[in-house]
Enzyme design. Structure first.
Site, short mmCIF file in Angstrom:
data_model
loop_
_atom_site.label_atom_id
_atom_site.label_comp_id
_atom_site.label_asym_id
_atom_site.label_seq_id
_atom_site.Cartn_x
_atom_site.Cartn_y
_atom_site.Cartn_z
N TYR A 139 34.31 41.37 36.71
CA TYR A 139 35.48 40.43 36.70
C TYR A 139 35.94 40.32 35.24
O TYR A 139 34.88 39.59 34.62
CB TYR A 139 35.04 39.00 37.53
CG TYR A 139 36.36 38.19 37.39
CD1 TYR A 139 37.71 38.38 37.22
CD2 TYR A 139 36.15 36.84 37.54
CE1 TYR A 139 38.60 37.36 37.14
CE2 TYR A 139 36.79 35.92 37.47
CZ TYR A 139 38.23 36.09 37.31
OH TYR A 139 39.17 35.17 37.43
N LYS A 167 37.74 44.14 38.71
CA LYS A 167 38.93 43.18 38.73
C LYS A 167 39.40 42.75 37.45
O LYS A 167 38.47 42.33 36.48
CB LYS A 167 38.50 41.82 39.61
CG LYS A 167 39.43 41.03 39.61
CD LYS A 167 38.82 39.50 40.01
CE LYS A 167 39.88 38.26 39.91
NZ LYS A 167 39.15 36.90 40.45
#
EC number: 4.1.3.3
Length: 306
Positions: A139, A167
């Site tokens: 992330y 992500k």
């Protein structure tokens, strides 16, 4: 659900954590929020992320939320748990605990507070990957977490078999192209910022970790599928309607904004744990006005197979 069974595609709402008025964890309400999202056709659940107020939760609370999410998902869709810790050792421990209670995968954030150098950022993710067999989503959210996981850094992790997804919440969709040019399709790409989702899909995103889909899940999943099906005229009409709401995901107070939207739609409570405080005055009125306009002009959704 095994590692190979996870279908890394579609809209995975970053699920909010529900609290009572005394800020204690409300597991029943959290289960209801999740169950309603599953009924509305989302593709996965991400718990204990930024919107889930990860850093305000104890380890035991995080594990309880994972258990509740597993029950709500009922094996129909994957449950991904956020791992956001101050040190690499703490992150390794949390990853092991999440694996022990049976989560399907984890979304790992850079070590919090410390602004690491590129090789330290890479070492953090590599170390967490060695501590678990779970599939990992890296992330990247540099505006919030102050550490930037660049395509160059991620490319050095290509040999870590269980790091499978990326992500990106930087808002810079060029990074997906740079990453593809560097390591091909080694990593599944996920949009992480609501108001660049269509652009992200156009350059290769296979999924979307969405904040505002907590309040508008069917609109979110429909928008995603329209873009994936390259039905751009329909997608852009829905995107234009959705955009004022999606912009709320890009603000520092995104958690309060998203949870207020949930409350206004009867999907949850706006209560957040301090230091996050409730929206007040003009700020709250602005969000309410955005929601009211959206509801007054809510479009009929095209058929995308939901």
């Amino acid at each position: 659900m095994s590692k190979k069974a996870i279908h890394w595609s579609g809209v995975f709402p970053a699920v909010s954590t529900q609290f009572r008025s005394d800020y204690s964890l409300d597991l029943d309400a959290t289960h209801t929020v999740m169950k309603n999202l599953v009924k509305d056709g989302v593709s996965g659940l991400v718990v204990c992320g930024s919107v889930g107020e990860n850093t305000s939760l104890t380890t035991q609370e995080k594990l309880q939320i994972i258990e509740v999410a597993k029950d709500a998902a009922g094996g129909q869709i994957p449950v991904i748990a956020g791992v956001a810790e101050f040190t690499t050792a703490f992150a390794q421990k949390m990853a092991k605990e999440a694996e022990r209670v049976g989560v399907d995968g984890i979304m790992v954030m850079p070590a919090l507070v410390y602004s690491s150098k590129p090789h330290e950022t890479a070492a953090h993710f590599r170390s967490v990957a060695t501590a678990t067999d779970l599939p990992i989503m890296v992330y990247n959210n540099p505006p919030i977490y102050k550490n930037d996981v660049t395509p160059d850094i991620l490319a050095t992790l290509a040999d870590c078999d269980n790091i499978v997804c990326f992500k990106d919440s930087s808002g810079d969709t060029r990074r997906f192209i740079d990453l593809r040019n560097s390591v091909g399709d080694r990593f599944v790409l996920f949009a992480g910022l609501d108001d660049v989702v269509v652009e992200s899909i156009a350059v290769g995103a296979e999924g979307w970790i969405s904040g505002m889909s907590n309040a508008f899940p069917r609109e979110g999943e429909t928008l995603f599928r329209l873009a994936k099906q390259q039905r751009y005229e329909e997608a852009m009409a829905l995107y234009r309607w959705f955009m004022p709401l999606l912009h709320l995901d890009a603000r520092p107070d995104l958690v309060q904004c998203i949870k207020l939207c949930e409350e206004l739609l009867g999907r949850g409570s706006a209560i957040t744990r301090p230091p996050r405080l409730a929206l007040e005055g003009d700020t709250r009125a602005q969000v309410v006005a955005i929601v009211e306009k959206a509801l007054a002009t809510r479009p009929q959704l095209p058929d995308v197979g939901l």
